[in-house]
Enzyme design. Structure first.
Site, PDB file in Angstrom:
ATOM      1  N   ASP A   1     -10.801   2.113  -2.891  1.00 43.84           N
ATOM      2  CA  ASP A   1     -11.296   1.884  -1.530  1.00 43.84           C
ATOM      3  C   ASP A   1     -12.820   1.865  -1.531  1.00 43.84           C
ATOM      4  O   ASP A   1     -13.443   1.533  -0.518  1.00 43.84           O
ATOM      5  CB  ASP A   1     -10.800   2.985  -0.584  1.00 43.84           C
ATOM      6  CG  ASP A   1      -9.410   2.658  -0.051  1.00 43.84           C
ATOM      7  OD1 ASP A   1      -8.923   1.552  -0.319  1.00 43.84           O
ATOM      8  OD2 ASP A   1      -8.812   3.520   0.622  1.00 43.84           O
TER       9      ASP A   1
ATOM     10  N   ASP B   1       0.833  -1.208   0.000  1.00 39.76           N
ATOM     11  CA  ASP B   1       0.000   0.000   0.000  1.00 39.76           C
ATOM     12  C   ASP B   1       0.866   1.254   0.000  1.00 39.76           C
ATOM     13  O   ASP B   1       2.055   1.220   0.352  1.00 39.76           O
ATOM     14  CB  ASP B   1      -0.882  -0.033   1.262  1.00 39.76           C
ATOM     15  CG  ASP B   1      -2.177   0.741   1.090  1.00 39.76           C
ATOM     16  OD1 ASP B   1      -2.274   1.532   0.136  1.00 39.76           O
ATOM     17  OD2 ASP B   1      -3.079   0.563   1.932  1.00 39.76           O
TER      18      ASP B   1
HETATM   19  C1  GLA Z   1      -5.703   2.027   2.411  1.00 37.84           C
HETATM   20  C2  GLA Z   1      -6.087   0.852   1.535  1.00 37.84           C
HETATM   21  C3  GLA Z   1      -7.115   0.014   2.232  1.00 37.84           C
HETATM   22  C4  GLA Z   1      -6.562  -0.461   3.573  1.00 37.84           C
HETATM   23  C5  GLA Z   1      -6.122   0.725   4.407  1.00 37.84           C
HETATM   24  C6  GLA Z   1      -5.398   0.280   5.650  1.00 37.84           C
HETATM   25  O1  GLA Z   1      -6.752   2.912   2.556  1.00 37.84           O
HETATM   26  O2  GLA Z   1      -6.537   1.291   0.295  1.00 37.84           O
HETATM   27  O3  GLA Z   1      -7.506  -1.083   1.449  1.00 37.84           O
HETATM   28  O4  GLA Z   1      -5.489  -1.343   3.331  1.00 37.84           O
HETATM   29  O5  GLA Z   1      -5.244   1.575   3.671  1.00 37.84           O
HETATM   30  O6  GLA Z   1      -4.948   1.352   6.385  1.00 37.84           O
END
Ligand code: GLA
Length: 762
Positions: free
Chosen positions: A524, A464
């Site tokens: 997300d 990420d």
């Molecule tokens: C980001 C990612 C999510 C999750 C969060 C965790 O927003 O896109 O899928 O992994 O971080 O903090």
């Protein structure tokens, strides 16, 4: 095949021809990119300026064909009579690169800069242009469905050479075009915009430090009237994950200049004598069969030449991710409980997301640290991984290695490792980025991520990156080179680990990251109706095998929309299926539904992940089809329904018109609670819509929804066959699809073996 005859270069594959020639002034002049044709067509294709246009600046006095501003070029410069945008800018100097030599080689020419590269090209043309002692090498690599270009600027002089812009390619296409590009923001990625390119210039660029959710690097130029199946469409994309830039500019003479590369904003590099700078590769694609044909070419290219070899055409596991269900609130017992439930549903991989390290109990601390939080996971990572793998599932882990929270051991020890400038640090999601241009930072990340990966049975990583950079220009480019080095050092020795890219969802969904991570978390936003837009628009450029697509809870966290579980599954089928919700709260009817979804997906996983994808949507509904030749699956998705709905037909394309097909819908059921007070119309006794009886029944029992099961010829299906009607009031029957807003169906269409069906002869 690449040939050169009488100064005419012809780059040819089964799908396209790309022609240009070196003209009398040693300038490469573009002739054609499109349908395969003959080298001898060069003269017919060339522009004919006649007596030219007034105020034309000529490279050769009296020769209107030498007016750089009015002929289609393969490359250009500035200050020499071409007043359109230049693909290269030297600091304080005009640019006038002329042809010097060329060579043709089989395969690709390896890149020298550490940028990711498309694998296994057919042939490469290296065209060397020169301006004094400065050389410009233009590389053209053919792939069956696309052409890949890049440029290398080489300082062979005895003096430093400063430049502020170098595009990966430039080309002038004759004709007028509409430009399709994709813009958005966090959780609303890939909104499609279409505009006519007229006089003036259209620019698609980002300075966010990533390829970005604001302005996606991939875009198209289509002839007016082009559709999904017909018309000339050009597609462009960049194998790069940082600041990109593309411009499209139509000249008065009807030539459309296109260029793409690293964003020149705040960019400046000085090459010492003997040094060179290489651009990322750009992908150019043409199809005469509309947007659909063009997407098919891109999908083929990504599956064959971009995703890492170890994962090429390999089945992707159905995963469970704990993030939306738990966020930071978990311990080993809770995770194991979830894993057992996920296993029962049929999931194959359990992913532990954010929150397993340091003091990461919220998003204000811990990033940068790698010590496992023993309060949450007393048995350590290997303890948890062993327990999960003993259940018969694979285990995967989340990392955000590029970032650091000020509240972390790492930051306290090395505050100077954060990527900052002379201003006050600017936080985003309470974090800073680490300065990946520093070798010691790269070593720290490689050592720590590798140590964790080798400490437990980890077969999947979610990588990420949750903030834009605040650095500019050249620093951003050096940062991304640092990231590519880190990814290479960690994952090349561990090719069996499935890497899923993520950047607050789709903030870094690009061909550069796909060279390392076979799949990327699209957004997300897991609301399935939003995902219809996001996944459909990603499908213009990328195959379904690259989409992380999860079923999450309803009402949805970002929209409050309450979408039926059937539709949540049906949308996620068209990608790499996963589940991301608290399984503890599932009702028994929901468990039954999910088990059926996972089983259906596994049975048809190859087609969902690697089948030919077609967009058949109209304004009212989204329709997607995937096919492997024999079996076809269509997803039909409604948004808001209307009263008294009209007839609806199912259209299946790409079938053998003379064969017979069996059409059957995936079995779907209806929640009894869906009917609320309406239940009084069918229930033999009076029941309160809010009472215990109805709630109990709703949690345990469902009613079958009207499905389809019939045979029809390929011809009839291509024309469109009638489906059972949609609910329009009046009661329940299995002779209709009892669906309200956001209902959907998935249809399986299979060839009937010849001895069972009737062959229709013409
Ligand atoms: C980001 C990612 C999510 C999750 C969060 C965790 O927003 O896109 O899928 O992994 O971080 O903090």
């Amino acid at each position: 095949m690449i040939t050169v005859e009488n100064g005419v270069y012809h780059l040819k594959t089964k799908h396209y021809s790309y022609l240009f020639r070196i003209n009398d002034q040693n300038v490469p002049e573009h002739l054609h990119f499109g349908a395969p044709l003959l080298t001898s067509d060069a003269d017919a294709l060339a522009c004919k300026p006649g007596l030219g246009w007034g105020t034309a600046v000529l490279l050769e006095e009296g020769n209107t064909k030498s007016c750089l501003n009015a002929i289609p070029l393969e490359w250009s410069g500035s200050g020499r009579g071409d007043f359109r945008e230049t693909p290269v800018e030297l600091c304080d100097a005009a640019t006038d690169f002329r042809f010097e030599s060329s060579r043709i080689v089989t395969g690709s020419v390896p890149m020298r800069s550490g940028l990711p590269q498309a694998r296994n090209g057919l042939h490469t043309l290296e065209l060397v242009l020169a301006q004094g002692d400065v050389k410009l090498r233009l590389y053209y690599t053919t792939f069956e469905t696309v052409l890949v270009r890049r440029a290398v600027l080489e300082n062979s002089s005895a003096h430093p050479l400063a430049f502020s812009k170098l595009m990966s390619f430039c080309v002038d296409l004759p004709g007028s075009y509409e430009m399709t590009s994709f813009h958005g923001t966090w959780s609303a990625e890939m909104r499609l915009h279409r505009q006519k390119v007229t006089g003036g210039k259209v620019v698609n660029e980002t300075t966010m430090g990533s390829s970005s959710n604001n302005h996606h690097p991939g875009f198209f130029l289509s002839e007016p009237g082009a559709t999904e199946q017909n018309g000339n469409v050009y597609g462009f994309n960049l194998i790069y994950s940082a600041n990109h830039y593309a411009s499209v500019q139509q000249s008065y003479q009807g030539l459309t200049r296109v260029m793409q590369g690293i964003n020149p904003a705040n960019f400046r590099k000085t090459l010492a004598p003997g040094e060179a700078f290489e651009t990322p590769e750009a992908v150019l694609c043409w199809s005469g069969e509309g947007f659909g044909g063009m997407s098919g070419h891109f999908h083929d290219f990504v599956n064959r030449h971009i995703v890492p070899e170890a994962w090429q055409f390999r089945d992707r596991p159905v995963l469970y991710n704990d993030w939306e269900g738990c966020m930071f609130d978990f311990n080993q017992a809770r995770l194991l409980d979830l894993a057992k439930r996920a296993k029962r549903l049929g999931c194959e991989l359990f992913v532990l997301d954010d929150g397993w390290f340091g003091d990461r109990n919220h998003d204000k601390a811990g990033l940068g640290d790698y010590n496992v939080n023993k309060k949450k996971l007393p048995g350590g990572m290997d303890g948890l991984a062993n327990k999960i793998t003993e259940l018969g599932m694979q285990f995967g882990l989340w990392f955000e290695p590029e970032a650091v929270n000020p509240d972390s051991e790492l930051f306290r020890a090395h505050p100077d490792w954060a990527l900052t400038d002379e201003f006050e640090p600017l936080y985003c999601r309470h974090e800073l980025l680490l300065d990946l241009t520093k070798p010691e930072v790269r070593d720290y990340i490689v050592e720590n991520v590798s140590r964790v990966l080798d400490s437990a049975k980890i077969s999947y990583v979610k990588w990420d990156m949750n903030r834009p950079t605040v650095a500019v220009g050249t620093k951003v480019h050096d940062y991304i080179l640092g990231l590519y080095e880190v990814l290479r050092r960690i994952f090349e020795p561990r090719p069996e680990i499935l890497l899923e890219g993520c950047s607050s969802g789709g903030n870094r969904f690009d061909l550069g990251m796909l060279c390392f991570s076979p799949q990327i978390w699209c957004s997300d936003d897991t609301d399935p109706i939003e995902r219809l837009t996001i996944q459909e628009n990603l499908s213009y450029l990328y195959p379904q095998s690259t989409f992380g697509a999860h079923v999450s809870a309803a009402p949805h966290a970002q929209t409050l929309r309450n979408t039926p579980l059937t539709t949540r599954g049906n949308v996620s089928f068209f990608g790499c299926l996963g589940y991301e919700l608290d399984l503890k709260h599932l009702l028994s009817v929901e468990e039954t539904e999910i088990k059926a979804q996972v089983a259906f997906y596994k049975e048809h996983r190859r087609i969902f992940q690697y089948g030919t994808f077609r967009r058949l949507s109209d304004g009212e509904k989204t329709v997607w089809q995937v096919s492997d030749g024999q079996t076809h699956i269509t997803g039909l998705f409604h948004k808001l329904v209307h009263a008294a709905p009209g007839y609806e037909r199912l259209r299946v394309v790409g079938l053998d018109k003379n064969r017979v097909y069996h059409v059957v819908s995936r079995e779907q059921s209806l929640r009894i609670g869906l009917f609320g007070e309406l239940i009084k119309h069918v229930a033999p006794v009076s029941l309160s819509p809010h009472g215990v009886v109805l709630r109990t029944v709703d949690h345990r029992m469902t009613m079958p929804d009207g499905g389809e099961d019939f045979t029809a010829s390929g011809s009839a299906l291509n024309t469109g066959v009638m489906l059972k009607p949609l609910f329009g009031g009046g009661g329940y029957t299995t002779d209709q699809r009892t669906q309200g807003d956001f209902g959907s169906n998935v249809y399986l269409i299979k060839e009937v073996p010849l001895h069972e069906g009737t062959e229709h002869k013409k």
